[in-house]
Scaffold this active site. Structure first.
Site, PDB file in Angstrom:
ATOM      1  N   ASP A 296       0.856  -1.172   0.000  1.00  0.00           N
ATOM      2  CA  ASP A 296       0.000   0.000   0.000  1.00  0.00           C
ATOM      3  C   ASP A 296       0.902   1.235   0.000  1.00  0.00           C
ATOM      4  O   ASP A 296       2.046   1.173   0.453  1.00  0.00           O
ATOM      5  CB  ASP A 296      -0.903  -0.018   1.237  1.00  0.00           C
ATOM      6  CG  ASP A 296      -1.779   1.216   1.329  1.00  0.00           C
ATOM      7  OD1 ASP A 296      -2.351   1.606   0.291  1.00  0.00           O
ATOM      8  OD2 ASP A 296      -1.886   1.788   2.419  1.00  0.00           O
ATOM      9  N   ASP A 493      -1.744  -0.682   5.961  1.00  0.00           N
ATOM     10  CA  ASP A 493      -1.957  -0.136   7.304  1.00  0.00           C
ATOM     11  C   ASP A 493      -3.386   0.302   7.570  1.00  0.00           C
ATOM     12  O   ASP A 493      -3.727   0.632   8.700  1.00  0.00           O
ATOM     13  CB  ASP A 493      -1.027   1.058   7.541  1.00  0.00           C
ATOM     14  CG  ASP A 493      -1.478   2.304   6.785  1.00  0.00           C
ATOM     15  OD1 ASP A 493      -1.993   2.160   5.658  1.00  0.00           O
ATOM     16  OD2 ASP A 493      -1.336   3.414   7.326  1.00  0.00           O
ATOM     17  N   ASP A 497      -7.153  -1.948   3.667  1.00  0.00           N
ATOM     18  CA  ASP A 497      -6.192  -2.988   3.327  1.00  0.00           C
ATOM     19  C   ASP A 497      -6.542  -4.332   3.959  1.00  0.00           C
ATOM     20  O   ASP A 497      -5.984  -5.360   3.574  1.00  0.00           O
ATOM     21  CB  ASP A 497      -4.778  -2.590   3.794  1.00  0.00           C
ATOM     22  CG  ASP A 497      -4.284  -1.323   3.129  1.00  0.00           C
ATOM     23  OD1 ASP A 497      -4.489  -1.197   1.913  1.00  0.00           O
ATOM     24  OD2 ASP A 497      -3.714  -0.470   3.820  1.00  0.00           O
TER      25      ASP A 497
END
Length: 596
Positions: A296, A493, A497
């Protein structure tokens, strides 16, 4: 394990005292373990799985049938101890997604006959009008019924900058109101809203995710066949069933049952000292096999916070004075960008003045008086419409992709623009190099941020591919596509996600800054907010796997030698059990090297 140890101890005492019921004590210490083991074997066989437990069951059963309960009790103790260690290393409980569910609002302020009432969100129906106050999480999907709203959607999209919404724009549940209170007209029930769908995605991914294949089970079939072949041959050729029993006793695969969990526990302890929580032994094994990393962007490769990147001043103005005036005025605003400007100004040691005569258009701009000057701060269009001289758009040439531009005018004339960026972490490049050195061949970004922003970060860091503007389901799709190529690790995080973390072969959550939801669904959590710790975890995983394999191969090799010796009648069952214990101690000591 306690029953087996008690039976062994009581039987030993009885034997030393010359009592004739020592055999019964040893048998009593063996039978409960054997019963539990038989239940596990039957359950495994129904699933079509053949594991190493079958050999332990055969050796205990044969010991009791052939009149060697002491050997059976020793095997029972070894097996029960191995099960205890294995459950400690491998037994990751599947937690309910309490963090995800806890973030969902339970109560909404609904308008009923012109007044506000607290209403459970499950009672909300499409068409209801509710009030979302500052700092609250939007409970259901809807359309904005107020002129404007400012929302933090990072939990859903990964976009680090707040999103400004206008009347009739769609507002997603799970967003946080970081501006003024606004009214929302609901469009679907809470159970069908975006945030509830994220929870379902995580649960579905966890339920469909097969457990990591245990390294031990890869050796089960051939070792079982070899054991039965040697034991059967010894009995058939010699006519002595005790030889077959001894072969089974020394064949009890404790190098696999014990050494692997010990090595894995040691590796997990080593990663914990480095600020990395590995939740299960299977996760550590899987980490050693990962060849693709999906990262990410927001909060993982970048800080997830807006910071002043550059200031462009009109002639006659100093950059720091523009920042000081803008930050002084923004002290009156709760906007995330305003907070970033104030923080940066204070970090530079600038003295901020109190503003007065403040007028703010939520999410767009603010005006007021600072030190006797009329100051306007906001988006380029907002400032241009209120300035008699200067156009902020004329200063925007070459602005880096992904930047947020804040314009500033003083006394009706443009003073300059301030560019804010979500900075790439200084350790990101080193971390990526470390991943490549640790065997990661392909690194891609999967982010909910704008595609141009994601492409800029990928180009800067030299990544293989970049996927932007992804919703949670889109990230899961990227993970699934990459898994078809190679074992895949997902690092993230945010709440958005969590489904992808649960779907990947190994999910890694940034626990220090990340959401509790991502930490719950991940296999590994970085407790310290340092990306280079992930490289450490990879190195530990590879080293742990090497040590585990060494322990297994050496231990099994010694066991095979002992089996051959037993087949020729040179070992009685109890001596065989003690030799097997010596082999166990050797492989356990070797496995403990993973702690270093």
């Amino acid at each position: 394990m306690g029953v087996a140890l008690a039976g062994l101890s009581i039987g030993a005492i009885a034997s030393l005292l010359g009592l004739n019921w020592a055999d019964r004590a040893w048998a009593a210490g063996t039978l409960p373990v054997l019963a539990a083991l038989i239940w596990e074997i039957v359950t495994s066989l129904r699933r079509g799985e053949v594991g190493l437990d079958l050999i332990a069951g055969l050796s205990m059963s044969a010991a009791l049938i052939f009149g060697a309960p002491l050997a059976g009790n020793v095997v029972a103790l070894m097996y029960a101890g191995g099960q205890f260690l294995e459950s400690y290393a491998e037994g990751r409980a599947r937690r309910e997604m309490t963090a995800l569910l806890g973030r969902v609002a339970r109560i909404a302020m609904r308008y009923v006959d012109g007044r506000l009432e607290e209403t459970p969100i499950d009672a909300l129906a499409p068409g209801d009008r509710i009030l979302v106050r500052h700092g609250e999480v939007v409970p259901v999907d809807g359309v904005l019924a107020s002129p404007s709203a400012l929302l933090d959607q990072s939990a859903l999209t990964g976009e680090s900058m707040p999103a400004e919404k206008r009347s009739a724009d769609e507002v997603l549940s799970g967003s946080t109101n970081v501006g003024d209170a606004f009214q929302l007209r609901t469009v679907r029930p809470a159970a069908e809203s975006t945030y509830a769908n994220i929870v379902r995605l995580v649960r579905q991914a966890q339920e469909s995710k097969a457990p990591s294949e245990r390294l031990a089970d890869r050796y089960a079939i051939w070792f079982l066949v070899l054991t039965l072949l040697i034991a059967g041959s010894a009995w058939w050729l010699s006519g002595d069933r005790i030889r077959a029993l001894t072969v089974l006793v020394v064949a009890t695969p404790c190098p696999l049952i014990l050494a692997l969990p010990v090595a894995i526990i040691s590796g997990m302890s080593r990663t914990a000292r480095g600020g990395v929580l590995v939740k299960s032994g299977g996760a550590l094994e899987a980490l050693a096999k990962v060849r693709t990393a999906i990262l990410d962007k927001t909060g993982t490769l970048t800080f997830g916070q807006a910071k002043v990147g550059d200031i462009r001043a009109v002639e006659g103005w100093a950059e720091e004075e523009i920042l000081r005036l803008a930050a002084s005025l923004d002290q009156a605003s709760s906007h995330v960008i305003a907070e970033a400007l104030v923080m940066d100004a204070r970090q530079r040691g600038l003295v901020l003045s109190p503003p007065s005569e403040i007028s703010e258009v939520a999410g767009t701009g603010i005006s007021g008086v600072v030190d006797g000057h009329t100051v306007v701060v906001g988006g380029s269009r907002y400032v241009r419409d209120r300035a008699s001289h200067g156009d902020p758009y004329a200063l925007r040439a070459g602005v880096p992709e992904g930047s947020v531009v804040v314009a500033v005018s003083v006394d009706g004339a443009l003073a300059g623009i301030i560019m804010l960026i979500d900075e790439v972490r200084p350790d990101a490049s080193a971390m990526l190099d470390g991943l490549r050195m640790a065997g990661i061949h392909r690194i891609v970004i999967a982010s909910g941020d704008r595609q141009d922003v994601v492409d800029a970060v990928a180009d800067r860091l030299g990544l293989s591919e970049a996927f932007g503007e992804l919703e949670p389901a889109g990230k899961v799709a990227v993970v699934t596509r990459e898994q078809a190529r190679a074992p895949t690790m997902m690092v993230g995080d945010g709440v958005n996600d969590a489904p992808a973390l649960a779907s990947a072969d190994v999910g890694v959550a940034m626990g220090a800054r990340g959401s509790a939801a991502s930490s719950e669904s991940a296999d590994i959590v970085l407790l310290v907010d340092r990306l280079d710790n992930l490289t450490l975890a990879l190195k530990v995983a590879h080293r742990t796997r090497r040590i585990a394999l060494q322990s297994v191969l050496v231990g099994l090799g010694l066991s095979i030698v002992a089996m051959v010796v037993a087949a020729f009648g040179f070992l009685p069952p109890v001596a065989g059990a003690l030799i097997q214990e010596a082999i166990d101690i050797a492989v356990i000591l070797n496995a403990l090297r993973a702690l270093r």
